[in-house]
Design a protein around this motif. Structure first.
Motif, short mmCIF file in Angstrom:
data_model
loop_
_atom_site.label_atom_id
_atom_site.label_comp_id
_atom_site.label_asym_id
_atom_site.label_seq_id
_atom_site.Cartn_x
_atom_site.Cartn_y
_atom_site.Cartn_z
N UNK A 173 4.14 10.11 -10.39
CA UNK A 173 4.48 10.17 -9.05
C UNK A 173 4.24 11.87 -8.60
N UNK A 174 5.04 12.61 -9.26
CA UNK A 174 5.26 13.72 -8.88
C UNK A 174 3.88 14.55 -8.79
N UNK A 175 3.15 14.20 -9.94
CA UNK A 175 1.68 15.00 -10.01
C UNK A 175 0.71 14.57 -8.72
N UNK A 180 -1.82 15.52 -3.61
CA UNK A 180 -2.21 15.02 -2.29
C UNK A 180 -1.57 15.66 -1.28
N UNK A 181 -0.44 15.86 -1.03
CA UNK A 181 0.38 16.69 -0.17
C UNK A 181 -0.33 17.91 -0.03
N UNK A 182 -0.62 18.62 -1.16
CA UNK A 182 -1.17 20.02 -1.01
C UNK A 182 -2.58 20.16 -0.35
N UNK A 183 -3.42 19.07 -0.93
CA UNK A 183 -4.72 18.91 -0.34
C UNK A 183 -4.62 18.60 1.19
N UNK A 184 -3.83 17.68 1.72
CA UNK A 184 -3.64 17.46 3.02
C UNK A 184 -3.23 18.49 3.93
N UNK A 197 6.44 24.05 0.14
CA UNK A 197 7.72 23.35 0.51
C UNK A 197 7.47 21.84 0.75
N UNK A 198 6.43 21.51 1.52
CA UNK A 198 6.12 20.03 1.85
C UNK A 198 5.69 19.52 0.85
N UNK A 199 4.89 20.09 0.02
CA UNK A 199 4.38 19.37 -1.12
C UNK A 199 5.41 19.04 -2.28
N UNK A 200 6.45 20.02 -2.41
CA UNK A 200 7.51 19.72 -3.32
C UNK A 200 8.56 18.82 -2.89
N UNK A 201 8.91 18.90 -1.65
CA UNK A 201 9.87 18.04 -1.03
C UNK A 201 9.52 16.48 -0.92
N UNK A 202 8.17 16.27 -0.74
CA UNK A 202 7.81 14.95 -0.66
C UNK A 202 7.58 14.32 -1.99
N UNK A 203 7.12 15.05 -3.10
CA UNK A 203 6.74 14.60 -4.36
C UNK A 203 8.04 14.57 -5.37
N UNK A 204 8.81 15.47 -5.14
CA UNK A 204 10.10 15.60 -6.38
C UNK A 204 11.19 15.00 -5.87
#
Length: 422
Positions: A173-175, A180-184, A197-204
């Motif tokens: 899930x984290x990866x 996906x969030x980073x790409x978006x 920050x968004x990528x980490x907050x959503x995924x981790x």
């Protein structure tokens, strides 16, 4: 006095203070736990506003005040101003804790941090607070101390009891969600700091990951507050509605628990949601969320390396080389205390030694988190979430969260649908 002391980096301050809080509780004195549970107005006086409980609340106030004042001194903030502003923040936080302690509020699983954030936002947006007051708010200091204390609850043996499934799901899930969030965010042209920050907050793990990432990239505190606000605001409907969606479609408890633990971004909201479903769902959701919390330190280290490679100095075309010194400077040091606390409570303390202090440390963790979210509300302009220039980060966050919900459900179903015994 503060002028004569060279300010200490906030992360090192947190390492020192968080470690001292734990050591103080283990060796010298266990801070008593206040009572905030009540059912009716008549019960407020007997359960909460009695002499014994008010004394306990006051003891906690003095303890947190001293720790916060030391933190202000170490980081170079005016201690006098902190001592003036903190009682007001503490009173607002106590009000939020009392509201959240109501039996009806508990039955619908709304947390104190939600009320403290709402109270702070209302006051911060309706009234113009003096700048000196805002400057004394120790939002990150409080959250990071709470995160260090969170490490005392991340017990590796509890995670391993569920076998490898929780860790496997957390890793997948984290990866997948992070990428996906980073790409978006890149597609929507969100700036680099908010993207990370968004990528980490959503995924981790939501707020914790956003703070760790901000520390790793030396991010803008205003952007961090913005991301934290989005995390908390979206956590509320997810926490409430996801258990009912799972019940409507008759998902197995193991699948539901893994789904909740992998997609809801705050640990407290995960526990609240899992409780709505059942004991098995609560156990699995907590283990999956703790598994993601364990990945926090690894993620922070990886982000430090990535940022050192790719971040170009402002106004320069020269990329900062990722030397060990640069990576170490960017690494969020409070993560070391988080991991250290988890290791100590997992492997070095006997259950008889750890048990008496766990409730106290858990309560202090909740108090610092709630204080932090009161501060976030007071310093955050809620209208900023809907300004034109902030629509893209908001869209990116919401779309990434939607992807998180669906991909986590697929992974949880694949891993846990046949897991009848864990």
């Amino acid at each position: 006095m503060t002028d004569k002391i060279k300010p200490l980096h906030e992360d090192w301050t947190v390492v020192i203070l968080g470690s001292l809080v734990i050591l103080f509780s283990l060796v010298f004195y266990i801070i008593p736990v206040p009572v905030y549970k009540w059912s009716s107005p008549a019960e407020l006086g007997t359960a909460i506003f009695n002499t014994g409980n008010l004394t306990t609340i006051f003891i906690q106030f003095i303890f947190v005040l001293i720790v916060g004042a030391i933190g202000a001194m170490f980081t170079g903030k005016p201690v006098r101003n902190f001592l003036i502003s903190f009682p007001a923040v503490y009173l607002l936080t106590i009000f939020a804790l009392i509201v959240a302690g109501n039996s009806f509020i508990k039955s619908i699983n709304l947390e104190a941090v939600i009320f403290s954030l709402a109270i702070g936002l209302i006051i911060g947006n309706l009234f113009k607070l003096p700048q000196w007051f805002k400057d004394t708010l120790s939002t990150e200091l409080f959250v990071k101390i709470g995160l260090v204390l969170l490490g005392t609850t991340v017990i590796f043996s509890d995670i391993l009891k569920a076998g490898s499934l929780g860790l496997i799901q957390a890793l997948i899930v984290v990866l997948s969600v992070w990428y996906f969030a980073f790409w978006l965010c890149k597609k929507l042209k969100v700036d680099d700091e908010l993207t990370m920050m968004i990528s980490s907050a959503v995924s981790i793990c939501g707020v914790s990951a956003a703070i760790a990432t901000s520390g790793a990239i030396k991010g803008d505190p205003k952007k961090l507050s913005y991301v934290i606000s989005m995390v908390l605001i979206t956590a509320i409907p997810m926490m409430i509605f996801m258990p009912y969606i799972a019940a409507y479609f008759s998902f197995p408890q193991q699948v539901t628990g893994a789904w909740l633990g992998g997609s809801i971004d705050t640990t407290g909201a995960v526990v609240a949601s899992g409780t709505l479903v059942g004991e098995e769902a609560l156990k699995i959701s907590t283990i999956v969320k703790f598994s993601q919390n364990v990945l926090l330190g690894i993620a922070a280290f990886a982000i430090s390396i990535y940022w050192s490679y790719h971040k170009t100095a402002k106004g320069s075309d020269v990329v900062e080389k990722p030397t060990l010194k640069v990576i170490w400077e960017r690494f969020p040091k409070f993560v070391l205390a988080f991991i250290g606390a988890s290791v100590v409570f997992s492997f070095f303390l006997s259950p008889t030694t750890a048990a008496p202090v766990k409730d106290s440390l858990k309560n202090l963790q909740n108090a610092w988190f709630t204080l932090a979210f009161t501060s976030i509300g007071l310093e955050t302009n809620f209208k900023d979430l809907f300004k034109n220039e902030n629509k893209k980060p908001l869209y990116a966050f919401l779309l990434a969260q939607l992807f998180n919900i669906f991909i986590t459900l697929i992974i949880a179903w694949f891993l846990f649908s046949d897991a009848t015994q864990l």
